[in-house]
Design a protein around this motif. Sequence first.
Motif, short mmCIF file in Angstrom:
data_model
loop_
_atom_site.label_atom_id
_atom_site.label_comp_id
_atom_site.label_asym_id
_atom_site.label_seq_id
_atom_site.Cartn_x
_atom_site.Cartn_y
_atom_site.Cartn_z
N PRO A 199 59.58 -5.85 -8.77
CA PRO A 199 58.44 -5.00 -8.93
C PRO A 199 57.88 -4.41 -7.91
CG PRO A 199 58.31 -7.44 -9.01
CD PRO A 199 59.72 -7.04 -8.60
N THR A 200 57.25 -3.29 -8.11
CA THR A 200 56.74 -2.25 -7.07
C THR A 200 55.20 -2.49 -6.90
OG1 THR A 200 56.27 -0.47 -8.53
CG2 THR A 200 58.51 -0.47 -7.41
N TYR A 201 54.62 -2.20 -5.77
CA TYR A 201 53.55 -2.04 -5.57
C TYR A 201 52.56 -1.64 -6.54
CZ TYR A 201 49.24 -0.74 -2.92
OH TYR A 201 47.95 -0.49 -2.24
N ARG A 202 51.53 -2.28 -7.08
CA ARG A 202 50.66 -2.25 -8.42
C ARG A 202 49.50 -1.44 -7.92
NH1 ARG A 202 52.60 -5.16 -12.23
NH2 ARG A 202 54.30 -6.72 -11.63
N SER A 203 49.58 0.05 -7.39
CA SER A 203 48.26 0.57 -7.01
C SER A 203 48.69 2.37 -7.13
CB SER A 203 47.71 0.45 -5.74
OG SER A 203 46.65 1.05 -5.60
N ARG A 204 48.05 3.07 -6.76
CA ARG A 204 48.10 4.44 -6.99
C ARG A 204 48.97 4.85 -5.68
NH1 ARG A 204 43.99 2.71 -4.46
NH2 ARG A 204 43.17 3.84 -2.67
N ALA A 205 49.89 5.90 -5.85
CA ALA A 205 50.45 6.49 -4.73
C ALA A 205 49.60 7.07 -3.76
CB ALA A 205 51.61 7.57 -5.13
N SER B 26 53.21 1.59 0.91
CA SER B 26 52.25 1.45 -0.07
C SER B 26 52.09 2.94 -0.94
CB SER B 26 50.96 0.86 0.09
OG SER B 26 50.03 1.73 0.93
N ARG B 27 51.87 3.70 0.20
CA ARG B 27 51.59 5.46 -0.26
C ARG B 27 52.85 5.85 -1.22
NH1 ARG B 27 48.33 8.63 1.91
NH2 ARG B 27 50.03 10.23 2.22
N ARG B 28 54.14 5.14 -0.82
CA ARG B 28 55.28 5.64 -1.55
C ARG B 28 55.43 4.64 -2.63
NH1 ARG B 28 57.86 10.41 -1.17
NH2 ARG B 28 57.24 11.45 0.79
N LEU B 73 56.01 -11.03 7.69
CA LEU B 73 54.91 -11.43 7.15
C LEU B 73 53.78 -10.31 6.70
CD1 LEU B 73 54.38 -14.74 9.24
CD2 LEU B 73 54.76 -14.68 6.83
N THR B 74 53.81 -9.66 7.83
CA THR B 74 52.78 -8.40 7.54
C THR B 74 53.21 -7.47 6.56
OG1 THR B 74 52.61 -8.32 10.12
CG2 THR B 74 51.83 -6.46 8.90
N GLY B 75 54.44 -7.33 6.25
CA GLY B 75 54.98 -6.73 4.93
C GLY B 75 54.43 -7.21 3.76
N VAL B 76 54.63 -8.56 3.79
CA VAL B 76 54.42 -9.36 2.48
C VAL B 76 52.59 -9.45 2.18
CG1 VAL B 76 54.36 -11.53 1.50
CG2 VAL B 76 56.22 -10.93 2.55
N ILE B 77 52.09 -9.48 3.43
CA ILE B 77 50.61 -9.70 3.41
C ILE B 77 50.03 -8.03 2.80
CG2 ILE B 77 48.40 -9.75 4.61
CD1 ILE B 77 49.93 -12.10 6.25
N VAL B 78 50.52 -6.98 3.54
CA VAL B 78 49.87 -5.74 3.09
C VAL B 78 50.40 -5.55 1.90
CG1 VAL B 78 50.09 -3.24 3.39
CG2 VAL B 78 50.07 -5.04 5.49
N PHE B 84 43.63 -3.67 -2.54
CA PHE B 84 42.15 -3.48 -2.33
C PHE B 84 41.69 -2.62 -1.16
CE2 PHE B 84 43.88 -7.56 -3.55
CZ PHE B 84 43.31 -7.77 -5.15
N VAL B 85 42.51 -1.90 -0.65
CA VAL B 85 41.93 -1.00 0.40
C VAL B 85 41.51 0.37 0.10
CG1 VAL B 85 42.63 -0.09 2.61
CG2 VAL B 85 43.19 -2.24 2.16
N GLU B 86 40.68 0.90 0.01
CA GLU B 86 40.00 2.00 -0.21
C GLU B 86 40.87 3.30 0.21
OE1 GLU B 86 37.95 4.43 -3.03
OE2 GLU B 86 38.06 2.31 -3.12
N TYR B 87 40.88 3.14 1.58
CA TYR B 87 41.41 4.37 2.18
C TYR B 87 42.62 3.86 3.23
CZ TYR B 87 36.81 6.30 1.02
OH TYR B 87 35.85 7.11 0.33
N ARG B 88 43.63 3.81 2.61
CA ARG B 88 44.89 3.17 3.01
C ARG B 88 45.32 4.16 4.24
NH1 ARG B 88 48.61 2.97 -1.36
NH2 ARG B 88 47.31 4.51 -2.53
N TYR B 89 45.34 5.46 4.35
CA TYR B 89 45.57 6.34 5.19
C TYR B 89 44.86 6.26 6.45
CZ TYR B 89 47.86 10.38 7.44
OH TYR B 89 48.46 10.85 8.53
N ARG B 90 43.67 6.09 6.03
CA ARG B 90 42.51 6.09 7.38
C ARG B 90 42.88 4.76 7.93
NH1 ARG B 90 38.22 8.40 9.14
NH2 ARG B 90 38.86 10.30 7.52
#
Lengths: 212, 212, 212
Positions: A199-205, B26-28, B73-78, B84-90
Motif C-alpha cells: 500500500p502506498t502513502y495515501r495522499s497527494r503527490a 511522501s512527495r513521491r 521508526l521515523t520512516g514509519v511515523i512519517v 495530516f501535514v499541510e506544507y510537507r515541503y516547508r
Amino acid sequence: MDAALLYSLDLIGVFVFAVTGALAASRRQLDLVGFVFLAAMTGVGGGTIRDVILGATPVFWITQPAPVVLCALTGVIVFFLAPFVEYRYRLLLWADAIGIAGYCVMGAARALNAGASPFGAVVMGVVTATFGGIIRDIVTGEPSVLLRREIYVTATVVGAALFVLASHFGLPFWPAAFLGAICAFIVRAGALIFGWTLPTYRSRAGRAFPPR
Amino acid sequence: MDAALLYSLDLIGVFVFAVTGALAASRRQLDLVGFVFLAAMTGVGGGTIRDVILGATPVFWITQPAPVVLCALTGVIVFFLAPFVEYRYRLLLWADAIGIAGYCVMGAARALNAGASPFGAVVMGVVTATFGGIIRDIVTGEPSVLLRREIYVTATVVGAALFVLASHFGLPFWPAAFLGAICAFIVRAGALIFGWTLPTYRSRAGRAFPPR
Amino acid sequence: MDAALLYSLDLIGVFVFAVTGALAASRRQLDLVGFVFLAAMTGVGGGTIRDVILGATPVFWITQPAPVVLCALTGVIVFFLAPFVEYRYRLLLWADAIGIAGYCVMGAARALNAGASPFGAVVMGVVTATFGGIIRDIVTGEPSVLLRREIYVTATVVGAALFVLASHFGLPFWPAAFLGAICAFIVRAGALIFGWTLPTYRSRAGRAFPPR
C-alpha cells in the motif's frame, strides 16, 4: 563458511549486475567502452560501497583481477548479443532480480563478519543489493528503480532480515543464505510477474518545486 | 568533550534528516519500505560519507543499532502522519535547516579529532551537512537543493568556519559548537524566511548541451 | 618516484577539475559559495573516491590544506573572470581533457602502489579520472559527459592501460606516466576537435520507462 565458495557467489552477483549495466548501455546506444564501463560500475558498485563502509579496503576488485575481467567480458558480449534480445529491459529486470537476491544476503553476511549489529547487517544487505542499480540508473539518467511502484527494496529487506534472523537462531551459513536469497527472489519475482505492490502513502503527490 | 553527549547530538541529526528523507518519499508517494529506505539513506548518508572519508570504519551505524532503528521508526511515523501535514515541503526545509546546522559543526569536530587541517575541517563540515540532502535529492529526482537561489551551502560554511575558528582561539568545545550551530541555523532560517541570497554570477546562463 | 613532484601533479589535476566545476556553476548562475563548492567537489572528487577505495584514509585533502585552498581560490577567480569567457562550455571541456589525462595515470599509479592487479589499476585510473566529472554533472543536473557520443572514457582507458603496460615492461615512472597522459590527451583532443567516436551499438534505443 568457505571463502572460495563465497567469492564465487560474489562473482555471480558481479556478473548479473554487469549484464544489467551493459543492457542499460544498450538502451542509451553507447559504444563498446561505454558498455564495459557501465557493466563494471554496476557489477562492482554495490560491493565497492559495502567494502568501503565496512572498512575492508582496498576493495575486493583492486587486488583480484577476476571481477574486473568478468565485467569487461560481459560488456563486450552484451554489446554483440543485445541486438538479438527482444525485450532488453525485461531481461535487465530479471538479471537484476537474481543479483539483488544474492547480494542482500552477501552484504548482510559480510557485515555480520565485520561485527555489525543485526540492524546494521540488514541495512548493509539492502545497501549492497540496491546501490549497483542506483548508480546505474543515476549515471544513465533513467528514473531510479527505487521510485517504481512494484516491490523492489522490500525484497532485499526480506532476504537480508531472514538471513540475519536465521543466523541469529543458529542456522548454519548455507541454509540461512539460501533461505534469504530464495525468499528475496520470490518476492521480487512476484512483483515482476504479478505487479505486487505494498500500500502506498495515501495522499497527494508533492507539488513540483517552485521555479528557481 | 563527552562522547555519549556527542553521540546523542549525532542521533538528533540522524532524526531530522530522516524526517526530510521520509517527507521526500511522501512527495513521491512511495510505500512504507520506501519511506524507511529514504529516511535511512538521508539520515545516515552524510555521516557515512564523513566516516568513510576520515577512515573511521566500520561507519557509525554498523555496530550501533540506534541510528538504524531511529531511521526506521521515523520512516514509519512519517508514513502515517504525513497526510495530516499541510506544507510537507516547508516542513522538510525546516527540518533540513536544523540538520545542517548541527551536522556542519559535528563534521568539522570529528575531522579536527582525526587530525584535519582547519581548511579540511571546514570542508568536512560542509560535506557532512550537505551530502545527506544531496543523496536524497538525487535518488528522488528532485532538483538539488544546492542549485536553488537562497543561501544553503553558505550557512554550513559559516557554521563550520565559526566552530573551527573558535576552537582555534581556545574556546571550549560546547560554546564553540553552539556558536557555530546557532549561526548556521540563523543564516539558513533567514534564507527561508526572507529569501536571503548572495549576489549571483552576472552573466548569461549556459546554453543547453547540444543534442547527443 | 618523487613524492613531492607527484603531489604537485595531483594539485594540477585538482586545479583543472576545479575550473570545470566552477564553469559548471557559472552555467547554472550560482553564487560565489556555489562556485567554490562545485569547484571543490569536482576538484577533489575523483581523488577522494580513489583514496577511499584504496583505503588511503583520511583522504589527501583532510590533512593537507593546499588542495582545498586551491579549489576555493579557483572558484573565486572563475566567479569574477567567467563573464569574460565567450565559450565557457568549450573551456570546461578542454580543462576536463587535461584533467582526465593526468588523473587516469595518477589513479593507476597509486593503485599499483597499493598492490592492485594490472586490471584493478586500469579501472582505478578510469574511476579517478571520470568521477569528478560524473559528480559535477549529477549535482548540476547536466547530462552526464559519459553519455555523449564522442570518445571520453576510452581516452582514460588508453592512458591508464598504456601506463600500466609500460610500467609492467620495466619503463621508469616518468616516461611511462608521460606516455600514458599524452596519449590519453591526444585521444580526447581528437574527439573534441574531430568528433572521433567509436562504433556504437547498432540497434534501437531503449523505450522510455512505462509511466509509474
